[in-house]
Design a protein around this motif. Sequence first.
Motif, mmCIF file in Angstrom:
data_model
loop_
_atom_site.group_PDB
_atom_site.id
_atom_site.type_symbol
_atom_site.label_atom_id
_atom_site.label_comp_id
_atom_site.label_asym_id
_atom_site.label_seq_id
_atom_site.Cartn_x
_atom_site.Cartn_y
_atom_site.Cartn_z
ATOM 1 N N ARG A 206 0.826 -1.208 0.000
ATOM 2 C CA ARG A 206 0.000 0.000 0.000
ATOM 3 C C ARG A 206 0.861 1.260 0.000
ATOM 4 N NH1 ARG A 206 -1.475 2.859 4.156
ATOM 5 N NH2 ARG A 206 -0.901 1.193 5.619
ATOM 6 N N GLU A 207 2.030 1.166 0.634
ATOM 7 C CA GLU A 207 2.950 2.311 0.687
ATOM 8 C C GLU A 207 3.768 2.453 -0.595
ATOM 9 O OE1 GLU A 207 5.210 1.487 4.169
ATOM 10 O OE2 GLU A 207 3.511 1.814 5.526
ATOM 11 N N GLY A 208 3.610 1.487 -1.525
ATOM 12 C CA GLY A 208 4.249 1.606 -2.827
ATOM 13 C C GLY A 208 5.607 0.955 -2.961
ATOM 14 N N GLU A 209 5.996 0.098 -1.999
ATOM 15 C CA GLU A 209 7.270 -0.616 -2.118
ATOM 16 C C GLU A 209 7.179 -1.579 -3.306
ATOM 17 O OE1 GLU A 209 10.037 -0.173 -0.453
ATOM 18 O OE2 GLU A 209 9.221 1.369 0.877
ATOM 19 N N ILE A 215 4.071 -8.554 -5.777
ATOM 20 C CA ILE A 215 3.561 -9.807 -5.211
ATOM 21 C C ILE A 215 2.081 -9.684 -4.861
ATOM 22 C CG2 ILE A 215 3.710 -11.344 -3.197
ATOM 23 C CD1 ILE A 215 6.760 -10.808 -3.224
ATOM 24 N N VAL A 216 1.713 -8.571 -4.237
ATOM 25 C CA VAL A 216 0.333 -8.386 -3.789
ATOM 26 C C VAL A 216 -0.616 -8.187 -4.964
ATOM 27 C CG1 VAL A 216 -1.199 -6.800 -2.546
ATOM 28 C CG2 VAL A 216 0.947 -7.554 -1.498
ATOM 29 N N VAL A 217 -0.230 -7.377 -5.924
ATOM 30 C CA VAL A 217 -1.088 -7.137 -7.083
ATOM 31 C C VAL A 217 -1.252 -8.419 -7.893
ATOM 32 C CG1 VAL A 217 -1.277 -5.921 -9.289
ATOM 33 C CG2 VAL A 217 -0.641 -4.668 -7.218
ATOM 34 N N LYS A 218 -0.187 -9.185 -8.032
ATOM 35 C CA LYS A 218 -0.280 -10.460 -8.740
ATOM 36 C C LYS A 218 -1.275 -11.384 -8.045
ATOM 37 C CE LYS A 218 2.540 -14.479 -10.031
ATOM 38 N NZ LYS A 218 3.907 -15.068 -9.957
#
Length: 308
Positions: A206-209, A215-218
Motif C-alpha cells: 500500500r505504501e508503494g514498495e 507480489i500483492v497485485v499479482k
Amino acid sequence: MTDLAIDVGGTKTLVAVFEDDSVKPSEVDRFPTDPYAGLENFITRLSKVCAKYVDPSNVRYWGLCTAGAVDVSTGRLIWSPNLGWKDVNLYERLSQLFGNQGIVENDCNAAAYGEWSARPGIDSLVYVTVSTGIGMGIVSSGRIIRGSHGAAGEIGHTTVLPDGPECTCGRRGCLQAIAGGRGLSSQVERLLGKRLSTEEIIDLAREGEPEYVEIVVKGAMFLGRFLANMIDALDPAVLVIGGSLGKNPHYRKLVVDFFAKFYYILPDKTVVIEPPSAEPDPGIIGVLQLSRSMGVRKNEKSDKIFSS
C-alpha cells in the motif's frame, strides 16, 4: 441450555457460547490453533477454553467447522492441508466432550450458510474466505452444495499457475499459494528473504514498495480473475468476501477491481459483492444454525439432512 459453536482456522480458533435460542453469543474467545502441535494437543487446549464458559453436561447442541474436506454424515475430517490433519473423526472426539448432539462441517460451507441465513429472501449465495488459505461455500435455495466427496468449494487448491509456488497440499501453482495469506508470506520469504506477516506485506504494498506491490497485485489479480470465472459459472445473487485478508481494505479493493475487469456482463446480469454480516463470525453463526436444525442426526446422509 447452552449451545456451543467452534470455528477452527489455520491460524486461530474461535469459540462462541449461545444461551437458549439466541444468535448473539454470551461469550466469545480465541486461541491459536497451532495445528502442527498435533490433534491431541489441540483437543486438550480446546477443552480447557470451553470449560471456562460452559459445563460440558449442559451443552444442548454443538457445532464445529474447520478448513478442509469434511464428511458431514460421519463428522470425519477427510483432509485439511492448511491444518495438516488427515482422516480424523472430529465428531467422535468432540462428542466425548460435549455429547452426541453435534455436527462437524467445512468452514466455508458453514460461513456461506451463516451469511445466507442472515439475508432473508436471498436464493443463492457464494461465500469466499481469503485468510491463511482460500475456500468457498455455496448455498442454493437453502441447501449447501457439497459435491460427491465433500470437497466442493476447495478453490484454494485449484491450479491457476502451472509450476507456480508450492502449496501446502504438495502441488504447485494453487490459488492460495499465490493469493492467500500464507502464500503471500511464503513468496516474500522465498523471493525477498524476509519473514513478514500478511498485514505487514499488504502495508508495504500500500505504501508503494515495488517488490511488495508486485507480489500483492499479482495475488489479487489471480484471485479476482478466478472469482469472476466462478461467479460467471454459478451466477449467484450475492458474493460475500470474508476472511482476515479478504476484509483488508487495500487487498479487497484490488481483488474487487480485478473481478470487475474480468466479470462477464450481460443485460440485467449483476452480482452484489458484500462483506460478511454475520457476527461474531459467519462460520460460527452457520454451524450454530446447522447444529440447531439437525439436532441428533448422526450418520444420516447430507442430502437428507439439509433438505428444505
